[in-house]
Design a protein around this motif. Structure first.
Motif, mmCIF file in Angstrom:
data_model
loop_
_atom_site.group_PDB
_atom_site.id
_atom_site.type_symbol
_atom_site.label_atom_id
_atom_site.label_comp_id
_atom_site.label_asym_id
_atom_site.label_seq_id
_atom_site.Cartn_x
_atom_site.Cartn_y
_atom_site.Cartn_z
ATOM 1 N N ASN A 171 20.972 56.060 7.972
ATOM 2 C CA ASN A 171 21.818 54.924 7.627
ATOM 3 C C ASN A 171 21.208 54.216 6.434
ATOM 4 N N ASP A 172 20.376 54.943 5.680
ATOM 5 C CA ASP A 172 19.725 54.426 4.476
ATOM 6 C C ASP A 172 18.684 53.348 4.768
ATOM 7 N N LEU A 173 18.263 53.246 6.019
ATOM 8 C CA LEU A 173 17.220 52.276 6.335
ATOM 9 C C LEU A 173 15.994 52.979 6.902
ATOM 10 N N LEU A 174 14.830 52.452 6.587
ATOM 11 C CA LEU A 174 13.595 52.997 7.157
ATOM 12 C C LEU A 174 13.432 52.483 8.586
ATOM 13 N N GLU A 175 12.595 53.177 9.343
ATOM 14 C CA GLU A 175 12.312 52.757 10.724
ATOM 15 C C GLU A 175 11.637 51.381 10.749
ATOM 16 N N TYR A 176 11.902 50.637 11.799
ATOM 17 C CA TYR A 176 11.242 49.350 12.047
ATOM 18 C C TYR A 176 9.811 49.602 12.557
ATOM 19 N N PRO A 177 8.914 48.584 12.502
ATOM 20 C CA PRO A 177 7.556 48.784 13.029
ATOM 21 C C PRO A 177 7.556 48.925 14.552
ATOM 22 N N GLN A 178 6.631 49.705 15.064
ATOM 23 C CA GLN A 178 6.540 49.965 16.508
ATOM 24 C C GLN A 178 5.176 49.548 17.031
ATOM 25 N N TYR A 179 5.125 49.163 18.299
ATOM 26 C CA TYR A 179 3.871 48.714 18.911
ATOM 27 C C TYR A 179 3.734 49.307 20.311
ATOM 28 N N SER A 180 2.481 49.581 20.690
ATOM 29 C CA SER A 180 2.230 50.050 22.044
ATOM 30 C C SER A 180 1.097 49.195 22.641
ATOM 31 N N ARG A 181 0.651 49.533 23.840
ATOM 32 C CA ARG A 181 -0.403 48.736 24.462
ATOM 33 C C ARG A 181 -1.726 48.834 23.695
ATOM 34 N N PRO A 182 -2.595 47.873 23.654
ATOM 35 C CA PRO A 182 -2.515 46.582 24.356
ATOM 36 C C PRO A 182 -1.651 45.555 23.615
ATOM 37 N N GLU A 183 -1.347 44.482 24.336
ATOM 38 C CA GLU A 183 -0.515 43.424 23.742
ATOM 39 C C GLU A 183 -1.203 42.728 22.580
ATOM 40 N N VAL A 184 -2.562 42.636 22.673
ATOM 41 C CA VAL A 184 -3.323 42.043 21.570
ATOM 42 C C VAL A 184 -4.378 43.047 21.129
ATOM 43 N N TRP A 185 -4.435 43.310 19.837
ATOM 44 C CA TRP A 185 -5.441 44.233 19.281
ATOM 45 C C TRP A 185 -5.904 43.668 17.948
ATOM 46 N N ALA A 203 17.242 44.738 19.476
ATOM 47 C CA ALA A 203 17.994 45.539 18.496
ATOM 48 C C ALA A 203 18.178 44.747 17.194
ATOM 49 N N ALA A 204 18.501 43.443 17.330
ATOM 50 C CA ALA A 204 18.709 42.612 16.127
ATOM 51 C C ALA A 204 17.406 42.476 15.342
ATOM 52 N N TRP A 205 16.303 42.282 16.055
ATOM 53 C CA TRP A 205 14.998 42.154 15.385
ATOM 54 C C TRP A 205 14.645 43.457 14.667
ATOM 55 N N ARG A 206 14.894 44.579 15.323
ATOM 56 C CA ARG A 206 14.563 45.883 14.712
ATOM 57 C C ARG A 206 15.386 46.122 13.446
ATOM 58 N N LEU A 207 16.658 45.767 13.515
ATOM 59 C CA LEU A 207 17.506 45.952 12.335
ATOM 60 C C LEU A 207 16.990 45.097 11.177
ATOM 61 N N GLU A 208 16.650 43.852 11.502
ATOM 62 C CA GLU A 208 16.147 42.935 10.471
ATOM 63 C C GLU A 208 14.869 43.497 9.834
ATOM 64 N N GLN A 209 13.966 43.995 10.702
ATOM 65 C CA GLN A 209 12.705 44.559 10.203
ATOM 66 C C GLN A 209 12.959 45.806 9.347
ATOM 67 N N SER A 210 13.919 46.614 9.772
ATOM 68 C CA SER A 210 14.265 47.823 9.000
ATOM 69 C C SER A 210 14.727 47.431 7.605
ATOM 70 N N ILE A 211 15.580 46.398 7.560
ATOM 71 C CA ILE A 211 16.123 45.959 6.267
ATOM 72 C C ILE A 211 14.992 45.437 5.374
ATOM 73 N N LEU A 212 14.124 44.590 5.955
ATOM 74 C CA LEU A 212 13.027 44.018 5.165
ATOM 75 C C LEU A 212 12.106 45.123 4.642
ATOM 76 N N THR A 214 12.762 48.298 4.213
ATOM 77 C CA THR A 214 13.416 49.158 3.224
ATOM 78 C C THR A 214 13.460 48.462 1.868
ATOM 79 N N ALA A 215 13.797 47.165 1.867
ATOM 80 C CA ALA A 215 13.863 46.423 0.600
ATOM 81 C C ALA A 215 12.490 46.424 -0.068
ATOM 82 N N ASP A 216 11.442 46.336 0.752
ATOM 83 C CA ASP A 216 10.085 46.254 0.218
ATOM 84 C C ASP A 216 9.566 47.619 -0.264
ATOM 85 N N ARG A 217 9.753 48.650 0.588
ATOM 86 C CA ARG A 217 9.121 49.933 0.271
ATOM 87 C C ARG A 217 10.014 50.902 -0.482
ATOM 88 N N ARG A 218 11.328 50.810 -0.249
ATOM 89 C CA ARG A 218 12.242 51.767 -0.892
ATOM 90 C C ARG A 218 13.443 51.033 -1.484
#
Ligand code: ADE
Length: 535
Positions: A171-185, A203-212, A214-218
């Motif tokens: 959809n012309d967007l890069l993946e959003y950032p992902q996180y796993s355990r632990p909650e704080v690192w 879902a809304a947060w992920r879309l927003e992050q994808s857009i940001l 993509t605008a930054d990196r591509r």
């Protein structure tokens, strides 16, 4: 699917593709990879395959003969899509990977030295593909990259049940950032919203992050994303009539081949200080009645070209953009008939094989609320439907290739091949092939009653809801509605707008969709198919 890789270094291919996901898929016979040593086909004493280029220049060239014979040996003269991996090719993209994944067999030809004698390329190559704007020492790594990207789209290779048809990658967007355990690192907390359990917020947060991101990196991808969004909003001025185009763009399937919103002409007109004369006025009205813009979209994976135009004159221009490879043409306006039947000589060669399959009324489900698949006693905004039985949603499932015999049996009477005023436009074999292909694509669903397959529904090429069929003993019990509701819900989960293209004379289907809350478009679309049977 079978990959034949013609190479001077077969061991490199075998070693590179024997492990991990691709290695497993080979082991499980889901795909086959056949590394063919071009040297085995050399007629020279020392298995020589290269020689100096005529006209001079640095380096050696691979000769035509061994490449040709290696190709003949794997294809036996059959027409098999043959890709030459070369920096001089078209860029390899996800869309290309999807297009290639639809083939049963592929030949990938790896070059070495300074290239390959042009004459053999002219005879065997169907596609020239590059994996990027840099030069590698040979075609083996690009071939392996392509095999990996194509193979993972083949059902069963990833083993997670996600059909590539439904996967929304490009959809012309890069993946959003992902996180796993632990909650704080390293004193860094996982974003709060991801711990909230609120799916729509996530879902809304992920879309927003994808857009940001993509605008930054591509920025190049971001510009495309914005252009696509802008075209979608322009087409949405006539949403019902353009739903097939809007959804193809929104689901990341179609590319824009041509677009003219008519603004340029207006701007020129304004710049020249001309007043709008009588003729222009009537043209403008004509334009408004026929649609808002000239657009040509192409879904290269399903080979569907979608065209829409403002006037008959621009329709002629637009229809000339239909790519050679298009199997279907979906035209939004009636005057395309005139174009396809009475077009100029110059273009007849390519177009004469198109035949009108029929006229269809697009119907779309614009409500975001899921439909209840089980007891559909009432729909919030429509009058209630008298359901005879309750249908447990568990009785509906995605069908796999193993279900072919069930599907074949119940669809024996399926009249999907008969439309266009009762005129047969597809042979039984073509209908079978189409259903089999859809099954393989993982987009057919069945409803089971007493262990029997009672009905089916699926997603057509292009993405519309269709192929709804309920076996005779199970009719009038709400099965068709349940199946439709099930597929609608799956589509809603993906953020899509479910739509169907209903044959203009199929009242039953139209009525069912109407009851479920679908809205009819004001204008019909005409669907043309290449090489459909002659009546
Ligand atoms: N062969 C050498 N470089 C290549 C590239 N970038 N893409 C495809 N094939 C190649």
């Amino acid at each position: 699917m079978k990959f034949h890789i013609l190479t001077l270094f077969p061991e490199m291919i075998r070693n590179g593709l024997q492990l991990s996901v691709i290695g497993k898929a080979v082991e499980n016979n889901i795909i086959a990879i056949d590394a063919v040593d071009i040297r085995d086909y050399s007629m020279e004493k020392h298995r020589k395959v290269d020689d100096y280029p005529y006209g001079g220049g640095a380096g050696m060239l691979m000769q035509a003969q061994p490449v040709y014979h290696a190709h003949q040996a794997v294809t036996g003269g059959r027409k098999v899509r043959t890709i030459y991996v070369t920096p001089q090719g078209m860029p390899f993209t996800q869309t290309k990977a999807e297009e290639f994944a639809a083939e049963e067999e592929l030949v990938l030809l790896c070059g070495h030295y300074e290239g390959i004698d042009e004459r053999v390329l002219e005879e065997i190559v169907t596609d020239y593909i590059s994996i990027g704007d840099y030069v590698l020492t040979g075609g083996e790594l690009p071939a392996m990259v392509m095999v990996d990207a194509i193979a993972r789209l083949i059902p069963g290779v990833l083993g997670n049940g996600i059909s590539s048809e439904e996967e929304s990658f490009h959809n012309d967007l890069l993946e959003y950032p992902q996180y796993s355990r632990p909650e704080v690192w390293h004193k860094k907390r996982v974003p709060e919203v991801l711990l909230s359990g609120n799916h729509s917020k996530v879902a809304a947060w992920r879309l927003e992050q994808s857009i940001l991101r993509t605008a930054d990196r591509r920025p190049d991808l971001y510009a495309r994303y914005q252009a696509r969004k802008c075209l979608i909003s322009q087409l949405s001025r006539e949403k019902r009539n353009h739903i097939h185009m809007i959804e193809s763009l929104a689901r990341g399937r179609a590319e824009v081949l041509y677009m003219d919103d008519g603004m340029e002409a207006d701007r020129e007109e304004a710049g020249n200080g001309k007043t709008v004369n009588e003729t222009n006025v009537s043209e403008t009205n004509d334009a408004e009645s026929m649609g808002s813009m000239d657009v040509v979209l192409y879904d290269s994976r399903d080979r569907i070209c979608m065209i829409s135009a403002r006037t008959a004159a621009s329709g002629d221009k637009v229809a000339r953009c239909v790519p050679e490879s298009a199997e279907y043409v979906v035209a939004s306006h009636e005057f395309f008939d005139i174009f396809f039947n009475g077009m100029s000589e110059e273009f007849q060669g390519n177009r004469k094989n198109y035949q009108l399959c029929g006229r269809y009324i697009p119907m779309l489900y614009t409500c975001k609320a899921a439909l209840s698949v089980k007891w559909k006693k009432s729909i919030p905004w429509k009058k209630s439907i008298p359901w005879k039985n309750s249908i447990p949603w568990e009785s509906i499932r995605s069908l796999s290739e193993a279900d072919w015999s069930l599907l074949e049996r119940i669809t024996a009477e399926f009249d999907y091949g008969i439309c266009c005023n009762g005129k047969k436009i597809r042979t039984e074999e073509q209908v079978r092939d189409y259903l089999q292909e859809r099954l393989k694509a993982g987009v057919m669903y069945g409803i089971f009653a007493e262990e029997n397959l009672a009905g089916v529904i699926g997603m057509h090429k292009g993405g519309s809801v269709g192929m709804l069929y309920v076996d005779l003993p199970y009719r009038r019990q709400g099965f068709a509605a349940s199946l439709t509701a099930y597929l609608v819900n799956r589509m809603l989960e993906k953020g899509w707008t479910p739509y169907a293209c209903v044959p203009a004379d199929n009242m039953a289907a139209g009525n069912l969709l109407d009851k479920l809350g679908f809205y009819k478009a004001a204008k019909e679309v005409s669907i043309y198919q290449r090489e459909a049977v002659q009546p």
